[in-house]
Design an enzyme around this catalytic site. Sequence first.
Site, short mmCIF file in Angstrom:
data_model
loop_
_atom_site.label_atom_id
_atom_site.label_comp_id
_atom_site.label_asym_id
_atom_site.label_seq_id
_atom_site.Cartn_x
_atom_site.Cartn_y
_atom_site.Cartn_z
N ASP A 902 2.53 -5.14 -5.83
CA ASP A 902 1.73 -4.51 -6.62
C ASP A 902 2.55 -3.45 -7.61
O ASP A 902 3.65 -3.07 -7.35
CB ASP A 902 0.64 -3.37 -5.98
CG ASP A 902 -0.30 -2.88 -6.77
OD1 ASP A 902 -0.68 -3.65 -7.87
OD2 ASP A 902 -0.83 -1.85 -6.25
N CYS A 934 -5.53 -10.79 -7.80
CA CYS A 934 -4.57 -10.28 -7.05
C CYS A 934 -4.96 -9.13 -6.09
O CYS A 934 -6.00 -9.73 -5.21
CB CYS A 934 -3.55 -9.60 -8.05
SG CYS A 934 -4.14 -8.56 -9.39
N ALA A 938 -6.49 -7.11 -12.14
CA ALA A 938 -5.92 -6.59 -13.51
C ALA A 938 -4.42 -6.62 -13.93
O ALA A 938 -4.12 -7.42 -14.75
CB ALA A 938 -6.53 -5.35 -13.61
N GLY A 939 -3.61 -5.85 -13.01
CA GLY A 939 -2.48 -5.93 -13.40
C GLY A 939 -1.51 -7.46 -13.20
O GLY A 939 -1.06 -7.97 -14.17
N GLN A 979 -0.75 -3.96 -16.24
CA GLN A 979 -1.05 -2.54 -16.24
C GLN A 979 0.38 -1.48 -16.73
O GLN A 979 0.35 -0.50 -16.70
CB GLN A 979 -1.01 -2.21 -14.61
CG GLN A 979 -2.71 -2.57 -14.48
CD GLN A 979 -2.83 -2.60 -12.97
OE1 GLN A 979 -2.06 -2.30 -12.18
NE2 GLN A 979 -4.23 -2.60 -12.37
#
Length: 1004
Positions: A902, A934, A938-939, A979
């Site tokens: 992350d 994930c 989003a990221g 992100q």
Amino acid sequence: MGLPLPLLLLLLLPPPLPRALPAPASARGRQLPGRLGCLFEDGLCGSLETCVNDGVFGRCQKVPALDTYRYEVSPGALLHLRIILQKLSRTGFTWQDDYTQRVIAQELSNLPKAYLWHEEASSPARSLQQNADNEKWFSLESEVALAKTLRRYLPYLELLSQAPTANAHPRIDHETRPVKGEDSSPENILTYVAHTSALTYPPATRVKYPDNLLRPLSRLQPDELSPKVDSDIDKQKLIAALGAYTAQRPPGENDPEPRYLVHSPMRAPRPFAAPALSQRWPLPPGDSKDSLSMGDDTLLRSLLKDLQQQAEVDRLGSLKLEEQADSIAGAIQSDPVEGSQESHGRGAEGQLREQADAPEEMLQDHRLPEVDDPAAYKEVSRLSFKLGDLLKDHGSPLLPEAPLLEKSSRAEMKKSEQPEEVLSSEEETAGVEHVKSRTYSKDLLERKPNSEPQPWRLEDQFQNRAPEVWEDEQNLKLAAQGPPSGGLQLEVQPSEEEQQGYILTGNNPLSPEKGKQLMDEVAHLLRVPSSFFADVKVLGPAVIFKVSANIQNMTTADVTKAAVDNKDELEKATGLTILQSGIRPKGKLKLLPHPEEQEDSTKFIVLTFLSIACILAVLLASSLAYCLRHNSHYKLKEKLSGLGADPSADATEAYQELCRQRMAVRPQDHSEGPHTSRINSVSSQLSDGPMPSPSARSSTSSWSEEPAQSNMDISTGHMILAYMEDHLKNKNRLEKEWEALCAYQAEPDSSLVAQREENAPKNRSLAVLTYDHSRILLKSENSHSNSDYINASPIMDHDPRNPAYIATQGPLPATVADFWQMVWESGCAVIVMLTPLSENGVRQCHHYWPDEGSNVYHVYEVNLVSEHIWCQDFLVRSFYLKNLQTNETRTVTQFHFLSWYDQGVPSSTRSLLDFRRKVNKCYRGRSCPIIVHCSDGAGRSGTYVLIDMVLNKMAKGAKEIDIAATLEHLRDQRPGMVQTKEQFEFALTAVAEEVNAILKALPQ
């Protein structure tokens, strides 16, 4: 119980044959009598059976085990048994199967047998406690057989002739005095009657040993008697026979020992030794002092009549017979015998076996009754030897050894197996008599006459005795003239003609020419002619030979020992490798020690160095290839990482040169517009050029596959190169572009549905909520919560009606059923998971698939089919997804990338690009969306979708590519896509590396 040597050799050899049908279940596990293989498998024998070592596999026999023997296994038979066992084993048969038992029994029936003495026969306790235990060893059948025999043949004794004739046995000197101390007492009264009668019998058929070893004498019919006999009875001979019979047993009341006079083979089927070369038929005593009176004649006839009446009783005991014999002896012996009258000559082995089996007092000499009629005893002597000669020549059934004469080839087998420790103490000190050389040990002549050998040692001495071959007339005469001894018995060595020597070589098979050459060299070594060796044969790698009679008195053992001692000389002369040499008596090998083979270590050293050299060469080649490949990638990475630092003119010039070469070969009518400005509008990207079919959007994007299928023009690569140059000239360009992306605001951006109270528990992160205008709608009637909400957004590419991706968060425990419902309703076949299940103890995604087997989530059953680990970075799982309401089943493939955490980026672009190629290769030809998730969706999910979308546009031949504009397009559909600046820079680097690979793959 040790395993025999042939079986150990059999197990060491390697194993091939067609597999037959397995035995039926009914054929397994049944306990049959005499089962084979108990040496190798427990539980074969029944509760009342014991395992007897037969020298091969072991045989189950009822207790007590009477029929004991060993098989003589030759090398050829051993190889044949090995092949049979391989067939049975590969077919699935075991020792428990009846089929195995029948096959092995059939094979063993063809092997020669060597019968052993009963194991308990050599027990000292048994010999010393004969009086107490004799009832255990003699059955009532032997007594009945004796009674029937007496009843049949005693009346025919009246046919004995009275007329003396000339000596009918000229081969034996009858006047030779019996050896002092020898026991000539026969085994029973029937043997004495047979020895002292003039009965002649037709030649008996040689029956198979040992079935008819104890053939009843009652088989002879009265009409088989020779018509030459007279009609009157010879009283003197009968008196002498009965007298000797009673005199051989010690007197005493209630003495059960006369039972031992019944044939001892009734105890157990032991192998009887055939009459040895030195055996002579027992002679009645010499001159007697008193003659018989007429009263004695009357008394004798009365006693015979009573004896015949007693014989009519079916269960006549041997003790009653002894009482009758005592009565007859009492009538004969009117005066005691004065002086020491020694027993006359005895047989070589049969009499000694009596000494071993009888109690200790039976070893003493006994006196025979003396009668004063020398003429009568002379006639008895003559008839005794004549009858013995006839019985020997014709194989009379009165001699249990007669059937053994045809098996004289077994004479050496037991002798060769007998270790030195088994020999009696007499033989260890007195030496061995050699039949042919007629040499006697000096120590034997000096032994005291009254020395008594231990009965159990004597039994051990003859335990391994085998029947001898009857010699010619000259040898028989010499054997009858043996030197005097003090009650001892000499061990007789087997004749040299019966021994076979062998020399085992390393050549398999050995040619007959080489075998003959080897024997010629041995003859030359011993300075003897080649005819010295008889019956030379080649068997596999061995040469088998016999030693002919020679004046040097050289034996087979001498030849084999000479071959061992001169092994090097023979190998040098013949070019063969000699492994072993020894004596081979009828299938049993007696190996001689020889120096161990000195292994040539040179060849092993050479092989070792060659192996090491090959291994080093392989390692060196692998290292070189790895270094070259790693160096090329390292240089590329250096160029890409230096984009924001020192500009490199080499990279720019290389790309421009490639572009010029590509443009030079393009058609002249194709014109490119000026690339003076970047296109920032999303519409220019979506409307540029004709769009291919949706199925063409998938790309393998592989360095070896995708460039060949790519429609990307060289000008597009040039545009990407110009874009990178722009970033290199303006070091702050990337950061400013990222700041502009962060300030981008999507229109519309309403998320009212995701913020509802009932949907709040379904969101993993409040920063990433689906837009109201761009979210996946579930069918509420099929939902377990009757809701249509799930935190998932469709991502459109070129077709606004069909999404190319579905970006979603990692399922929560409460949303697993909603996730599989979305997979089913969207028709998805590929899932891309970009997060581990947990990071530093923080749960990133729920385990929404079964580890093994299947799990049910609401109305959807998920079955794990397979799980393959491609590398340390990712793995692939395959599922069966079944709708329990409609019973439909689909296949879903999950690609799980493990090394992307992350807010971070993968360790290298290469691993993610390789992962993308695997995904697209599986997706090729499909029009359904790819689910990408994930943790928050989003990221990491946005970075992967951005890379894949840009590369797909390039593969379709798009003329203009704007990565920043593409990211804005993604953020219009789901908030928070890509992100961090590092993730955006990683996307640029991955696209550049893939473009570089495509340009290198284009034709020059």
